[in-house]
Design an enzyme around this catalytic site. Structure first.
Site, PDB file in Angstrom:
ATOM      1  CB  CYS A   1      -1.086   0.014   1.259  1.00  0.00           C
ATOM      2  SG  CYS A   1      -2.117   1.618   1.362  1.00  0.00           S
ATOM      3  CG  LEU A   2       1.239   3.355  -3.588  1.00  0.00           C
ATOM      4  CD1 LEU A   2       0.816   4.360  -4.601  1.00  0.00           C
ATOM      5  CD2 LEU A   2       2.616   3.163  -3.745  1.00  0.00           C
TER       6      LEU A   2
ATOM      7  CG  HIS B   1      -7.435   3.025  -0.047  1.00  0.00           C
ATOM      8  ND1 HIS B   1      -6.856   3.102   1.376  1.00  0.00           N
ATOM      9  CD2 HIS B   1      -6.559   2.033  -0.794  1.00  0.00           C
ATOM     10  CE1 HIS B   1      -5.420   2.702   1.164  1.00  0.00           C
ATOM     11  NE2 HIS B   1      -5.212   2.114   0.077  1.00  0.00           N
TER      12      HIS B   1
ATOM     13  CD  GLU C   1      -6.250   1.196  -4.885  1.00  0.00           C
ATOM     14  OE1 GLU C   1      -6.450   2.128  -4.127  1.00  0.00           O
ATOM     15  OE2 GLU C   1      -5.022   0.515  -5.052  1.00  0.00           O
TER      16      GLU C   1
END
Ligand code: K1U
Ligand code: ZN
Length: 177
Positions: free
Chosen positions: A97-98, A143, A140
């Site tokens: 995960c960035l 998120h 995503e």
């Protein structure tokens, strides 16, 4: 286009659900372009708007990415994505995960998914996916609900990761003073 800052844990904004996109206009398309620039530069294969501090239900993806020059990039934009169906069959994939740099762990999720969304022009679309695309779509969409891939791990592992990043953020704040 501009590269934006990616926020990382323990930033509380990553834990808030994102609001639906109400209008697909030039401002939103500028944000989409910035997200692609940010995602490719990271480098990453996906990015949710909340990771650049914009709590809207918008994601960019390119599971081919810029790293594999032998394959054509396949950029995808999903506005207001919804999981319509998930398979009973499950699969495990090592996720990163960035917003949790340099930490990777195996996560088990449904192996196949169908997702409904609006494209860049506001047209309704559906995608059925397996493999890394299915993993990335679920990561995503998590998120957008304020969920992170570490929430799928044991509490012990999750607490260790959060503690490490909380300590690093505190040290960075102290150094900046
Ligand atoms: O949402 C994010 O934080 C982006 C994340 C997406 C993701 C990765 C792996 C499994 C599920 C979801 C990343 O892109 S982390 C970086 C990464 O995995 C990668 C970067 C360059 C080339 C290939 C992979
Ligand atoms: Zn992530």
């Amino acid at each position: 286009m501009a590269k934006r800052e990616i926020i990382s844990i323990p930033d509380k904004r990553l834990r808030m659900p994102s609001a639906p996109v109400e209008r697909i206009d030039d401002d939103l398309r500028r944000l989409i372009d910035d997200m692609f620039e940010t995602m490719y530069a990271a480098p990453g294969i996906g990015l949710a708007a909340v990771q650049v501090g914009v709590p809207r239900r918008l994601i960019t993806l390119d599971v081919v990415g810029r790293e594999d020059e032998a394959r054509e990039p396949r950029p995808m934009v999903l506005v207001n994505p919804e999981l319509l169906w998930t398979s009973d069959e499950r699969a495990t994939y090592e996720e990163g995960c960035l917003s949790i740099p340099d930490y990777y762990a195996e996560v088990e999720r449904p192996a196949r998914v169908r997702v409904g969304y609006l494209d860049r022009e506001g047209r309704r679309q559906e995608v059925e996916a397996n493999g890394v695309l299915a993993v990335c779509l679920q990561h995503e969409i998590d998120h957008l609900e304020g969920r992170l891939f570490i929430d799928h791990l044991s509490k012990l592992k999750r607490d260790m990761v959060v503690k490490k990043f909380t300590k690093a953020a505190k040290q960075a704040r102290e150094k900046a003073m």
